[in-house]
Design a protein around this motif. Structure first.
Motif, PDB file in Angstrom:
ATOM      1  N   VAL A 188       0.828  -1.218   0.000  1.00 29.63           N
ATOM      2  CA  VAL A 188       0.000   0.000   0.000  1.00 29.63           C
ATOM      3  C   VAL A 188       0.859   1.264   0.000  1.00 29.63           C
ATOM      4  O   VAL A 188       0.560   2.233  -0.701  1.00 29.63           O
ATOM      5  CB  VAL A 188      -0.963  -0.005   1.208  1.00 29.63           C
ATOM      6  CG1 VAL A 188      -1.751   1.303   1.277  1.00 29.63           C
ATOM      7  CG2 VAL A 188      -1.920  -1.193   1.129  1.00 29.63           C
ATOM      8  N   LEU A 189       1.928   1.258   0.795  1.00 29.34           N
ATOM      9  CA  LEU A 189       2.740   2.470   0.947  1.00 29.34           C
ATOM     10  C   LEU A 189       3.575   2.795  -0.285  1.00 29.34           C
ATOM     11  O   LEU A 189       3.886   3.969  -0.530  1.00 29.34           O
ATOM     12  CB  LEU A 189       3.665   2.344   2.164  1.00 29.34           C
ATOM     13  CG  LEU A 189       3.006   2.557   3.528  1.00 29.34           C
ATOM     14  CD1 LEU A 189       4.001   2.272   4.635  1.00 29.34           C
ATOM     15  CD2 LEU A 189       2.475   3.984   3.659  1.00 29.34           C
ATOM     16  N   CYS A 561      -2.526   2.489  13.781  1.00 28.27           N
ATOM     17  CA  CYS A 561      -3.237   3.755  13.621  1.00 28.27           C
ATOM     18  C   CYS A 561      -2.308   4.751  12.934  1.00 28.27           C
ATOM     19  O   CYS A 561      -1.342   5.218  13.527  1.00 28.27           O
ATOM     20  CB  CYS A 561      -3.688   4.284  14.987  1.00 28.27           C
ATOM     21  SG  CYS A 561      -4.825   5.669  14.845  1.00 28.27           S
ATOM     22  N   PHE A 562      -2.595   5.045  11.685  1.00 35.22           N
ATOM     23  CA  PHE A 562      -1.689   5.848  10.869  1.00 35.22           C
ATOM     24  C   PHE A 562      -2.291   7.175  10.410  1.00 35.22           C
ATOM     25  O   PHE A 562      -1.600   7.983   9.802  1.00 35.22           O
ATOM     26  CB  PHE A 562      -1.280   5.059   9.617  1.00 35.22           C
ATOM     27  CG  PHE A 562      -0.778   3.674   9.895  1.00 35.22           C
ATOM     28  CD1 PHE A 562       0.328   3.474  10.709  1.00 35.22           C
ATOM     29  CD2 PHE A 562      -1.408   2.556   9.357  1.00 35.22           C
ATOM     30  CE1 PHE A 562       0.804   2.203  10.972  1.00 35.22           C
ATOM     31  CE2 PHE A 562      -0.936   1.275   9.604  1.00 35.22           C
ATOM     32  CZ  PHE A 562       0.165   1.098  10.426  1.00 35.22           C
ATOM     33  N   TYR A 585      -1.122  12.829   6.714  1.00 35.78           N
ATOM     34  CA  TYR A 585      -1.408  11.570   7.413  1.00 35.78           C
ATOM     35  C   TYR A 585      -2.761  11.010   6.987  1.00 35.78           C
ATOM     36  O   TYR A 585      -2.946   9.800   6.926  1.00 35.78           O
ATOM     37  CB  TYR A 585      -1.380  11.789   8.927  1.00 35.78           C
ATOM     38  CG  TYR A 585       0.003  12.023   9.481  1.00 35.78           C
ATOM     39  CD1 TYR A 585       0.770  10.964   9.950  1.00 35.78           C
ATOM     40  CD2 TYR A 585       0.549  13.298   9.517  1.00 35.78           C
ATOM     41  CE1 TYR A 585       2.050  11.171  10.450  1.00 35.78           C
ATOM     42  CE2 TYR A 585       1.826  13.515  10.014  1.00 35.78           C
ATOM     43  CZ  TYR A 585       2.573  12.446  10.471  1.00 35.78           C
ATOM     44  OH  TYR A 585       3.842  12.658  10.957  1.00 35.78           O
ATOM     45  N   ILE A 586      -3.699  11.911   6.697  1.00 32.04           N
ATOM     46  CA  ILE A 586      -5.010  11.464   6.208  1.00 32.04           C
ATOM     47  C   ILE A 586      -4.863  10.833   4.824  1.00 32.04           C
ATOM     48  O   ILE A 586      -5.400   9.750   4.552  1.00 32.04           O
ATOM     49  CB  ILE A 586      -6.011  12.647   6.151  1.00 32.04           C
ATOM     50  CG1 ILE A 586      -6.254  13.226   7.555  1.00 32.04           C
ATOM     51  CG2 ILE A 586      -7.322  12.211   5.501  1.00 32.04           C
ATOM     52  CD1 ILE A 586      -6.984  12.301   8.483  1.00 32.04           C
ATOM     53  N   PRO A 591      -5.968   5.570   4.167  1.00 31.82           N
ATOM     54  CA  PRO A 591      -6.164   4.412   3.273  1.00 31.82           C
ATOM     55  C   PRO A 591      -5.446   3.166   3.780  1.00 31.82           C
ATOM     56  O   PRO A 591      -5.999   2.061   3.718  1.00 31.82           O
ATOM     57  CB  PRO A 591      -5.568   4.883   1.942  1.00 31.82           C
ATOM     58  CG  PRO A 591      -5.619   6.362   2.000  1.00 31.82           C
ATOM     59  CD  PRO A 591      -5.420   6.724   3.432  1.00 31.82           C
ATOM     60  N   LEU A 592      -4.216   3.337   4.288  1.00 32.82           N
ATOM     61  CA  LEU A 592      -3.469   2.191   4.815  1.00 32.82           C
ATOM     62  C   LEU A 592      -4.190   1.590   6.009  1.00 32.82           C
ATOM     63  O   LEU A 592      -4.298   0.354   6.124  1.00 32.82           O
ATOM     64  CB  LEU A 592      -2.057   2.631   5.216  1.00 32.82           C
ATOM     65  CG  LEU A 592      -1.179   1.568   5.891  1.00 32.82           C
ATOM     66  CD1 LEU A 592      -0.986   0.369   4.983  1.00 32.82           C
ATOM     67  CD2 LEU A 592       0.179   2.163   6.288  1.00 32.82           C
ATOM     68  N   GLN A 593      -4.697   2.439   6.880  1.00 34.84           N
ATOM     69  CA  GLN A 593      -5.407   1.978   8.078  1.00 34.84           C
ATOM     70  C   GLN A 593      -6.655   1.176   7.701  1.00 34.84           C
ATOM     71  O   GLN A 593      -6.944   0.126   8.285  1.00 34.84           O
ATOM     72  CB  GLN A 593      -5.791   3.201   8.911  1.00 34.84           C
ATOM     73  CG  GLN A 593      -6.171   2.903  10.343  1.00 34.84           C
ATOM     74  CD  GLN A 593      -6.203   4.181  11.171  1.00 34.84           C
ATOM     75  OE1 GLN A 593      -5.332   5.018  11.047  1.00 34.84           O
ATOM     76  NE2 GLN A 593      -7.213   4.318  12.001  1.00 34.84           N
ATOM     77  N   ILE A 594      -7.401   1.676   6.709  1.00 33.14           N
ATOM     78  CA  ILE A 594      -8.633   0.999   6.287  1.00 33.14           C
ATOM     79  C   ILE A 594      -8.306  -0.319   5.577  1.00 33.14           C
ATOM     80  O   ILE A 594      -8.906  -1.373   5.867  1.00 33.14           O
ATOM     81  CB  ILE A 594      -9.461   1.919   5.355  1.00 33.14           C
ATOM     82  CG1 ILE A 594      -9.983   3.126   6.150  1.00 33.14           C
ATOM     83  CG2 ILE A 594     -10.623   1.151   4.723  1.00 33.14           C
ATOM     84  CD1 ILE A 594     -10.617   4.197   5.292  1.00 33.14           C
TER      85      ILE A 594
END
Length: 610
Positions: A188-189, A561-562, A585-586, A591-594
């Motif tokens: 993802v990153l 939690c990112f 961060y949003i 997206p990574l968190q979800i």
């Protein structure tokens, strides 16, 4: 409860807008909680005494010493060699190395250790540091899922299971989950960081490109080309004599730039370099290193006459004695005087190494050269003396900021000592048989870095601390107290978990993960895990499923939690260095968190069946 949620919502809006500094927004929210009586002064100020905040301060100092001693540059050079210039390989290597360290060292400690290395790595590879720093913070959190001790929420769910009479988790029970997290994180990153984290450093890089570096100054005045370095041997005729007695300048036409003395301990880890600005009274002893500027053939003849031996390194490395350019204005007292009669050494304790006049660089026969208005002088002296000229000398303008230049100078001879202190700190944090708390270990390491000279001064240590990040975390930590005190967090957790539990185990699992994840944006991950663990366990028992996947959803939601810079200390640590705003961060973290949550809802039941 409503007032607390309203204050939190307003703060979140200001964080997202990015028009006001994040630490100021956090302080305003804290004051609002104080004025409304939700928090007592003791509760409001508790964040500034929190061990996590104190640890962050100490880790900034340790990280600063790692940079100052060149240890970061050496480590980044190793990683660059392994990456072989490939940006994708470098990204993968960074993520994996950080995650592996994070499995055994706290994620805060991991980021503090790796951050200076990553910044140096970015400079070497021509990559923006912002592209790597946020992934670094996230990778440290993912690595915490590899082992039982990787992150505090892991220990919280272990305690919840043990107290409820279930079989405790083993040290590597988390390994499959951690590996899955790292794989998802990398996949993802990789596109997100390239898309959203490639801006924000252009102005700084432009500024750096305009600044004259020390190496550029040495190149312009041809110091390297005219430099000869010799060591005073035991049988040398120079041993025991002063420079005035040797009369090197008049006899050979050479300029003595510096005399350097290296002291080593028996262990060879402790090493100190004593530098002396060349003057008539400078006494030479066996083992001293003499730096000469002038004709190299003449320098060789001098070495033969005085029985000097060629030094192993022929480079002029700069430590406590630096170089800088100054410009003479029409009001300067030095104008019209020769350098030897100007008294510049007597007044400011600096030497003149060269003069730029028009387009010409004059480096020979300087003593008799008469100075003019507009001349640019290359001076050499201790950084504090160069800075004193900037503050005290009339008609002399120092180009650049000497003390800032001094901060960029690498004390590479201290690198082995800095590495030893860092390893000692890690050992104290990792091994339980060493009865030292992590925050104490960091404080010890920070003090040792200053006392042993790995940082140039106490002032330099203070400058390494990113106070915006410290205030941000310290001001937001009491928010969790307010949410718990008013019952807001408990109400939200129970409401979501109870309603979703009636649907299906997967719905409950999703509810536990995302509820924990949302709460961790405003409450510390450990506090959220403590709050959610009994709720997840009770809900699992109520619908007749295994509590293991539910509790793993708690630790994952708390640790992964990112989407906020203050949800975890690592996120805050990299915020200023990467030039990030709340919205960054949003864009990347949310997206990574979800996605992480959606993947884990499917993976957790495979590893720990319902």
């Amino acid at each position: 409860m409503i007032i607390t949620i309203a204050i939190l919502a307003v703060a979140a809006v200001f964080f997202a807008m990015g028009k006001v500094r994040s630490d100021l927004v956090a302080l305003c929210a804290l004051v609002a909680l104080l004025l409304t009586g939700i928090l007592t002064p003791q509760e409001a100020l508790s964040g500034f005494a929190n061990p996590v905040v104190i640890m962050m301060v100490g880790l900034f100092v340790v990280g600063g010493a790692i940079v100052q001693t060149g240890l970061a540059k050496k480590a980044s050079g190793k990683l660059m060699t392994l990456a072989d210039g490939n940006e994708l390989r470098l990204f993968l290597l960074l993520m994996i190395v950080t995650a592996l360290i994070g499995a055994f060292v706290s994620n805060t400690g991991t980021v503090a250790l790796m951050m200076p290395i990553v910044v140096s790595l970015a400079q070497k590879g021509g990559i923006k540091a912002s592209r790597l720093l946020m992934p670094l913070a996230f990778a440290s959190s993912m690595g915490g899922m590899l082992t039982l001790i990787g992150t505090p929420p892991n220990l919280v769910i272990q305690e919840a299971l043990t107290e409820a009479g279930y079989e405790p988790l083993k040290f590597f029970s988390f390994l499959p989950v951690g590996i899955a997290c790292i794989i998802v994180g990398i996949v993802v990153l990789l596109p997100l960081s390239k898309r959203f984290l490639s801006e924000g450093e252009k102005k700084e890089s432009d500024k750096k490109s305009r600044r004259k570096t020390l190496s550029r100054l040495m190149e312009e005045y041809q110091l390297a080309e005219n430099l000869s370095v010799f060591t005073v041997a035991n049988d040398s005729l120079a041993a025991g004599k002063t420079l005035a007695e040797l009369n090197i300048h008049h006899r050979y036409g050479l300029t003595v730039l510096e005399v350097r003395r290296i002291k080593k301990s028996h262990t060879r880890i402790m090493k100190d370099v004593e530098q002396k600005l060349a003057g008539p009274d400078t006494l030479l002893t066996a083992g001293d290193i003499i730096y000469l500027s002038g004709n190299k053939e003449t320098a060789t003849r001098l070495a033969t006459d005085l029985k000097l031996t060629a030094a192993s390194s022929q480079n002029l490395t700069i430590y406590d004695i630096g170089i800088a350019e100054v410009v003479l204005m029409h009001s300067a007292r030095l104008c019209g005087k020769s350098i030897k009669d100007s008294g510049v050494r007597r007044m400011y304790n600096v030497n003149v190494l060269g003069v730029q006049r028009g387009g010409d660089y004059i480096t020979e026969n300087l003593a008799d050269l008469k100075l003019r208005e507009g001349d640019t002088l290359l001076i050499q002296g201790r950084w504090k003396n160069i800075a004193r000229i900037a503050n005290e000398a009339d008609g002399i303008v120092v180009i650049g900021q000497p003390l800032e230049e001094a901060a960029h100078v690498t004390l590479d001879y201290k690198a082995p000592l800095a590495a030893a202190i860092m390893l000692l700190m890690i050992a104290m944090m990792v091994f339980d048989f060493i009865p030292v708390a992590p925050v104490t270990a960091v404080m010890i390491a920070g003090l040792l870095m200053v006392i042993t000279g790995c940082l140039r001064s106490v002032e330099a240590a203070y400058k390494t601390i990113n106070w915006e990040s410290i205030v941000l975390i310290a001001a937001m930590l009491p928010m969790s107290v307010a949410l718990e005190k008013t019952g807001a967090s408990n109400m939200v957790a129970r409401l979501l978990a109870d309603n979703l539990g009636e649907a299906s185990p997967y719905a409950l699992l999703a509810g536990v993960y995302f509820t924990t994840s949302c709460l961790t944006m405003f409450i510390s991950n450990t506090a959220t895990a403590v709050l959610m663990s009994p709720i997840a366990l009770t809900s699992a028992v109520a619908i007749g499923v295994s509590p293991y996947p539910m509790l793993f959803a708690v630790t994952l939601g708390a640790s992964m939690c990112f989407a906020s810079p203050f949800s975890t200390p690592p996120n805050a640590l990299v915020m200023q260095a990467g030039g990030y705003s709340f919205i960054d961060y949003i864009k990347v973290g949310l997206p990574l968190q979800i996605i992480m949550g959606l993947v884990m809802i499917g993976v957790l039941p495979l590893i720990f069946p319902f």
